[in-house]
Design an enzyme around this catalytic site. Structure first.
Site, PDB file in Angstrom:
ATOM      1  CB  CYS A   8     -24.879 -17.209  18.478  1.00  0.00           C
ATOM      2  SG  CYS A   8     -25.393 -16.750  16.806  1.00  0.00           S
ATOM      3  CG  ASN A  11     -23.912 -13.337  12.828  1.00  0.00           C
ATOM      4  OD1 ASN A  11     -23.423 -12.628  11.959  1.00  0.00           O
ATOM      5  ND2 ASN A  11     -24.656 -12.822  13.792  1.00  0.00           N
ATOM      6  CB  CYS A  13     -30.659 -18.604  15.316  1.00  0.00           C
ATOM      7  SG  CYS A  13     -31.003 -19.776  13.985  1.00  0.00           S
ATOM      8  NE  ARG A  14     -27.677 -19.586  19.620  1.00  0.00           N
ATOM      9  CZ  ARG A  14     -26.719 -20.397  20.032  1.00  0.00           C
ATOM     10  NH1 ARG A  14     -26.672 -20.745  21.311  1.00  0.00           N
ATOM     11  NH2 ARG A  14     -25.818 -20.844  19.186  1.00  0.00           N
ATOM     12  CB  SER A  15     -25.389 -13.318  17.707  1.00  0.00           C
ATOM     13  OG  SER A  15     -25.048 -13.791  16.431  1.00  0.00           O
ATOM     14  CG  ASP A 124     -28.094 -24.006  18.277  1.00  0.00           C
ATOM     15  OD1 ASP A 124     -28.976 -23.515  17.559  1.00  0.00           O
ATOM     16  OD2 ASP A 124     -27.085 -24.587  17.840  1.00  0.00           O
TER      17      ASP A 124
END
Ligand code: 4NP
Length: 155
Positions: A8, A11, A13-15, A124
């Site tokens: 993401c 690095n 939150c999402r990934s 995001d």
């Protein structure tokens, strides 16, 4: 052994959420041997732990991601990982531009593994409210199941 890198922007939150969720599902199902990591296309948060909101949301679903630390994508990731899975179109384009031409085939959108969702991006959540993190988890859980099935089928 199949190696997967989730990517993401920051690095945090999402990934890292995808890394922790997919690692847990893969360990539970035990159908394929995988090495999993995550990284960001930008280096703003290198060395930081995941966002507290992401940690709390994952924890409510039984996933512990507190030990993870942010890093940026490096060129060697295109050699080390069989798949580099982007959370959104920006991350995807960034990876394609960075990839050695012969490695571009390793770069995909993560949600390609959940075609039933009819969504292409994990949005995001950084500047939004808490429901953004729940949405992220729902999308990641669905795509993780699809990814695991695809890896098991391609062995
Ligand atoms: P991520 O979220 O890409 O899912 O880790 C973000 C984290 C930080 C920023 C943007 C998105 N930021 O602008 O600092």
């Amino acid at each position: 052994m199949q190696r997967v890198l989730f990517v993401c922007l920051g690095n945090i939150c999402r990934s890292p959420t995808a890394e922790a969720v997919f690692r847990m599902i893969a360990a539970r199902e035990a159908t394929v041997e995988v090495e999993v990591d995550s990284a960001g296309t930008h280096a703003y948060h290198v060395g930081s732990g995941p966002d507290a909101r992401a940690v709390a949301a994952a924890r409510r679903r039984g996933v512990d991601m507190r030990e993870l630390r942010a890093r940026a994508v490096v060129l060697n990731d295109f050699e080390r990982f069989d798949l580099l899975l982007a959370m959104d179109q920006d991350n995807y384009q960034h990876l394609l531009e960075m990839a050695p031409p012969e490695r571009r085939g390793r770069v995909r959108l993560f949600l390609d593994y959940a075609p039933e969702l009819a969504r292409r991006e994990v949005p995001d959540p950084y500047y939004g409210g808490p429901t953004g993190f729940e949405d992220v988890l729902d999308l990641i859980e669905a795509a993780s199941r699809g990814l695991l099935a695809a890896l098991a089928a391609s062995r």
